[in-house]
Write a protein that holds these residues in place. Structure first.
Motif, mmCIF file in Angstrom:
data_model
loop_
_atom_site.group_PDB
_atom_site.id
_atom_site.type_symbol
_atom_site.label_atom_id
_atom_site.label_comp_id
_atom_site.label_asym_id
_atom_site.label_seq_id
_atom_site.Cartn_x
_atom_site.Cartn_y
_atom_site.Cartn_z
ATOM 1 N N ARG A 117 1.168 -0.879 0.217
ATOM 2 C CA ARG A 117 0.051 0.019 -0.027
ATOM 3 C C ARG A 117 0.901 1.389 0.076
ATOM 4 O O ARG A 117 2.576 1.577 0.242
ATOM 5 C CB ARG A 117 -0.900 -0.189 1.105
ATOM 6 N N ARG A 118 0.217 2.160 -0.530
ATOM 7 C CA ARG A 118 1.087 3.526 -0.522
ATOM 8 C C ARG A 118 -0.139 4.509 -0.085
ATOM 9 O O ARG A 118 -1.189 4.740 -0.295
ATOM 10 C CB ARG A 118 1.583 3.958 -2.115
ATOM 11 N N ASN A 119 -0.023 5.804 1.626
ATOM 12 C CA ASN A 119 -0.761 6.183 1.392
ATOM 13 C C ASN A 119 -2.094 5.441 2.045
ATOM 14 O O ASN A 119 -2.907 6.452 1.950
ATOM 15 C CB ASN A 119 -0.476 7.220 0.565
ATOM 16 N N TRP A 120 -2.664 4.459 2.447
ATOM 17 C CA TRP A 120 -3.349 3.584 2.751
ATOM 18 C C TRP A 120 -3.968 3.497 1.313
ATOM 19 O O TRP A 120 -5.145 2.640 1.632
ATOM 20 C CB TRP A 120 -4.536 3.991 3.408
ATOM 21 N N LEU A 121 -3.505 3.122 0.398
ATOM 22 C CA LEU A 121 -4.562 3.146 -0.879
ATOM 23 C C LEU A 121 -3.361 2.042 -1.648
ATOM 24 O O LEU A 121 -2.872 2.128 -1.240
ATOM 25 C CB LEU A 121 -4.206 4.370 -2.211
ATOM 26 N N PRO A 122 -4.334 1.228 -2.230
ATOM 27 C CA PRO A 122 -5.927 1.482 -3.132
ATOM 28 C C PRO A 122 -7.106 1.390 -1.990
ATOM 29 O O PRO A 122 -6.517 0.743 -0.976
ATOM 30 C CB PRO A 122 -5.719 0.219 -3.646
#
Length: 379
Positions: A117-122
């Motif tokens: 994940r990156r910055n809580w996304l996807p």
């Protein structure tokens, strides 16, 4: 024991048979310079535990060997992260992974991670909150104005009978609006991920700011910006809006389930909300507050109802020359004040590379909500 034959003499030699700890070997498809940590039921699911950082052994290859004297739980549960739950492992399709597990105390455990994940996304569409426009002309009698106000309800609100904690947030225009000029916090997407991970469910009440009168409305009392209307605005949220929300939605009304927050001037007016009405707001989410506006902020209250108040305080190192100094001073002063008397808990989060922007506040949002209301670990 091993027997060695030397000529006609048989020599019996004691070998060192010290048992090695469990070794975890990780392969991943993504080339990424960030370190990899193991988080699990053996370290309270801490995501940036230096004792459990993996050694990079090659391109996209890592390993970790538990110490020989490690006290293994009956079943080892764990996940891999890049140092935070916003950067936890996910599968090739962007889905959350279940806890990994093993009952081994030695040998090799081979693992594989497809993506991070990156910055809580996807996020998953099915977990998005229900976004409801409460009114585009909600009356503010204290200011003789009207305002657009939104509610973000848990995705399954209509299918449940639960009651939920509530967070009142300023600057709704920048919270989930895809067309916002400076970007947005993406709180709808972050709430979707939090719901998927079963962190906890919450109602967000998003109040739009007053456009050209935003500064005046968020300015409390007489400050370096002049005389503001902040006290009247705070009375509106506290005495008019909150009773309406509690009457029309399934909320947990008590102070321990009620929060208020915002960023910049929105963070400053949220601080004053908590100071003026500690019997109403038990949780404060304060991002990059404009403390320079009130260099001699008075921290006092007639109320004695401050038990278990929690403040999540965030600042970025690349915001201004004084931002970190101001928030550290604020934390020190509030903890030393007679108003608090050891009744508050403050979580100070500092990102030395953080800028004064929605991108960084977006990343802090789920961390703040989790710590303020649920205080649990994602796993």
């Amino acid at each position: 024991m091993q027997e060695m034959n030397s000529g006609n003499t048989t020599i019996t030699q004691e070998l060192n048979t010290t048992k090695n700890g469990l070794q975890i070997i990780l392969k991943t498809d993504e080339d990424d310079t960030r370190p990899v940590y193991i988080s699990g039921n053996f370290n309270n699911w801490k995501t940036q535990d230096k004792d459990f950082i993996m050694v990079k052994t090659g391109n996209n290859s890592y390993q970790y060997e538990f110490p020989n004297d490690f006290d293994y739980p009956e079943e080892l549960l764990y996940k891999f992260t890049k140092g935070d739950w916003s950067e936890v492992e996910i599968d090739a399709h962007g889905n959350r992974t279940e806890n990994r597990s093993t009952k081994k105390n030695s040998g090799i455990q081979n693992e594989y991670v497809a993506r991070w994940r990156r910055n809580w996304l996807p996020f998953k569409q099915s977990f998005l909150p229900q976004v409801l426009l409460i009114s585009d002309e909600f009356e503010i009698p204290q200011l003789n104005k009207t305002r657009k106000i939104w509610a973000l309800l848990p995705h399954d609100y209509d299918k449940s009978s639960e009651s939920y904690p509530v967070m009142y947030l300023q600057d709704a225009q920048n919270l989930f609006n895809e067309n916002a000029k400076y970007g947005n916090w993406e709180i709808d997407k972050k709430l979707a991920v939090m719901s998927e991970y079963k962190i906890g469910k919450i109602i967000i009440i998003a109040i739009e700011h007053a456009e050209q009168d935003r500064i005046k409305e968020y300015n409390v009392g007489k400050t370096v910006l002049g005389k503001g209307q902040g006290k009247k605005y705070i009375r509106f949220v506290t005495e008019t809006l909150k009773p309406f929300i509690d009457s029309n939605f399934r909320t947990k009304k008590e102070r321990e389930f009620t929060g208020i927050g915002g960023s910049s001037m929105g963070g400053l007016v949220s601080i004053f909300s908590g100071l003026l009405y500690p019997e109403v707001y038990g949780k404060l989410m304060i991002f990059s507050p404009s403390l320079w506006v009130v260099p001699k902020l008075s921290i006092d209250s007639d109320s004695t109802v401050t038990n278990d108040t929690k403040i999540y305080l965030y600042a970025g190192g690349d915001e201004s020359a004084t931002m970190i100094e101001h928030v550290r001073s604020f934390k020190k002063n509030i903890l030393a004040s007679e108003f608090v008397k050891d009744k508050m808990k403050i979580n100070l989060s500092i990102n030395l590379e953080g800028k004064h922007s929605e991108t960084y506040w977006s990343d802090e949002f789920p961390k703040a909500i989790e710590w303020l209301f649920f205080n649990t670990k994602v796993n």
